[in-house]
Design an enzyme around this catalytic site. Structure first.
Site, PDB file in Angstrom:
ATOM      1  N   TYR A   8       0.813  -1.218   0.000  1.00  0.00           N
ATOM      2  CA  TYR A   8       0.000   0.000   0.000  1.00  0.00           C
ATOM      3  C   TYR A   8       0.847   1.268   0.000  1.00  0.00           C
ATOM      4  CZ  TYR A   8      -4.520  -2.227   0.925  1.00  0.00           C
ATOM      5  OH  TYR A   8      -5.674  -2.949   0.835  1.00  0.00           O
TER       6      TYR A   8
ATOM      7  N   LYS B  23       1.940 -13.310   6.862  1.00  0.00           N
ATOM      8  CA  LYS B  23       1.954 -14.367   5.842  1.00  0.00           C
ATOM      9  C   LYS B  23       3.426 -14.710   5.581  1.00  0.00           C
ATOM     10  CE  LYS B  23      -0.373 -16.877   2.970  1.00  0.00           C
ATOM     11  NZ  LYS B  23      -1.006 -18.099   3.454  1.00  0.00           N
TER      12      LYS B  23
ATOM     13  N   ASP C 269      -4.050 -16.203   6.710  1.00  0.00           N
ATOM     14  CA  ASP C 269      -5.267 -16.857   6.202  1.00  0.00           C
ATOM     15  C   ASP C 269      -5.990 -17.611   7.310  1.00  0.00           C
ATOM     16  OD1 ASP C 269      -2.781 -18.092   5.795  1.00  0.00           O
ATOM     17  OD2 ASP C 269      -3.655 -19.695   4.623  1.00  0.00           O
TER      18      ASP C 269
ATOM     19  N   ASP D  57      -6.088  -4.296   6.482  1.00  0.00           N
ATOM     20  CA  ASP D  57      -7.238  -3.762   5.764  1.00  0.00           C
ATOM     21  C   ASP D  57      -8.318  -4.838   5.695  1.00  0.00           C
ATOM     22  OD1 ASP D  57      -8.825  -2.144   4.281  1.00  0.00           O
ATOM     23  OD2 ASP D  57      -7.598  -2.146   2.483  1.00  0.00           O
TER      24      ASP D  57
END
Ligand code: NAP
Length: 406
Positions: free
Chosen positions: A152, A219, A273, A297
């Site tokens: 981002y 992640k 996840d 987000d």
């Protein structure tokens, strides 16, 4: 009006709040004026009642978005940015994202210009709010999302551009990679500086609010040197700066057989996840979550859905000394000026702001009054359509009812 108020100051890591602090506000675009008009009446009533008129917020309007563009020709006047940085605490409604014109997003610009590196989103169910899950009361988390780095950061080039092709050729020829022709290219920077200041804020919050765990959501199993490093730097920070108050989950099991020593909170990490399943299936096992920008987000909105959606979700963007509290939804232009939508997101952001000022009594009184109002099934259209026997109220009437319940 503002002459009577005083500035909030920040010394030695402490916010000093006078009895009549001047607080800049941005009304916002679209539904912004309706929800701001309702919210400010709730804040003023709660403060007046909680402190018998001894405290009062002196509101100072600053311009951004469509109103700024109409009045000054600029979407985000420098004066407004300076005022937030000068007065240290501000609150805003939603802002339109201008199409074209070189500004990616006013919200992103504000966060970057003021270096508001932590997006803080508490997610907690208010009794009576319709929810898609069986036990929404089990979720009570605060998400700390890094706001300035990751994919981002805005470092990206359109496929086929000279920049994208030069980077592609550089990487392919120097590092034996094979990025395909005409690929769009984005860069995902995650630094120890950006990571540690975000996680430090999350740990400070967890300590101050007696929370038992801080979970690093990442992640890193796939993106080892960005998200994996985020995790590693988090544990490094805990060891370097919070040795007396934080214990890693690994040490907890190796040295303490899983029993948390008195006065310690546990730092642990989970893969992003799986976190989306975890907050649904084991909601009460999470308290404070610290995570890079993109994960943050996604998880913020997913978690908000569990407790009633974005119309009910507050948020803040915080730096070292400056904080800006804001609605988490957009400007919903189709409902502008209809006195229709739910102002709870801004009202609850104001509750966060009052807590930040140390005005806990006023914050608590609004929460209790909102809960009472929702228990009475007096709600705006968005909640009314999901509740049996609800009375559908306009934005202003919903605020009136909250005020009468304070
Ligand atoms: P949106 O404004 O959040 O609206 C999407 C839908 O969410 C609305 O149609 C409405 O659903 C519901 N909703 C939003 N706020 C609500 C409220 N206070 N009460 C009840 N329901 C509410 O999203 P968008 O239409 O994608 O975005 C519109 C503009 O807002 C864009 O310019 C976008 O860039 C901007 N935006 C700004 C912010 C910000 O300032 N922080 C954040 C996101 C988007 P129903 O139609 O089902 O009733």
């Amino acid at each position: 009006m503002t002459e009577s108020g005083q500035k909030i100051t920040f010394d030695d890591g402490q916010l000093n709040v006078p009895d009549q602090p001047i607080i800049p506000f941005i009304e916002g675009d679209g539904i912004g004026p309706d929800i701001w008009a309702a919210s400010v009446r709730v804040f003023d009533a709660a403060v007046e009642k909680s402190y018998d008129g001894q405290k009062r917020i002196v509101w100072k309007e600053i311009l951004a978005g469509e109103k700024a563009n109409e009045e000054t020709g600029e979407w985000l006047p420098q004066d407004s940015v300076d005022a937030i940085s000068d007065y240290l605490v501000a609150i805003k409604g939603p802002l339109t994202t201008p199409v074209g014109g070189g500004i990616r997003s006013l919200n992103v610009s504000l966060r970057q210009l003021l270096d508001l590196y932590a997006c803080v989103r508490p997610v907690k169910w208010i009794r009576g709010v319709p929810s898609p899950v069986k036990s929404p009361e089990k979720l009570d988390i605060v998400i700390f999302r890094e706001n300035t780095e990751d994919v981002y950061a805005g470092i990206e080039w359109i496929g086929g551009s000279e920049e994208a092709e030069r980077i592609r050729e550089f990487i392919n020829s120097n590092f034996n990679k094979s990025i395909r022709e005409n690929s769009g290219i984005g860069i995902k920077p995650i630094s120890p500086f950006g990571t540690k200041r975000l996680i430090r804020k999350a740990v400070d919050y967890a300590i101050a609010h007696n929370r038992g765990t801080v979970t690093l959501m990442h992640k890193g199993n796939i993106m080892k040197f960005t998200e994996g490093s985020f995790r590693d730097w988090g544990y490094d920070l805990a060891a370097e700066e919070f040795g007396d108050s934080v214990i890693s989950e690994e040490a907890l099991w190796e040295k303490h057989d899983g029993q948390v020593p008195e006065g310690r909170l546990v730092m642990r990490d989970r893969i992003a996840d799986s976190m989306f399943q975890q907050i649904l299936l084991r909601s009460d096992e999470y308290e404070v979550i610290a995570t890079p920008n993109l994960n943050g987000d996604y998880i913020s909105d997913a978690a908000a859905a569990q407790v009633g959606g974005l119309g009910m979700a507050p948020g803040a963007n915080m730096g070292d000394s400056v904080s800006m509290f804001e609605a988490t939804h957009g400007t919903a232009p189709k409902y502008a000026d209809q006195d229709k939508v739910n102002p709870s997101s801004v009202i609850l952001s104001g509750v966060m702001m009052l807590e930040h000022l140390g005005w806990q009594e006023a914050a608590d009184s609004i929460l209790r009054a909102m809960e009472a109002t929702i228990q009475q099934k007096k709600v705006t259209y968005d909640l009314a359509r999901q509740m049996d026997g609800a009375t559908k109220l306009a934005t202003s009437a919903y605020a009136d009812t909250i005020i009468s319940n304070i």
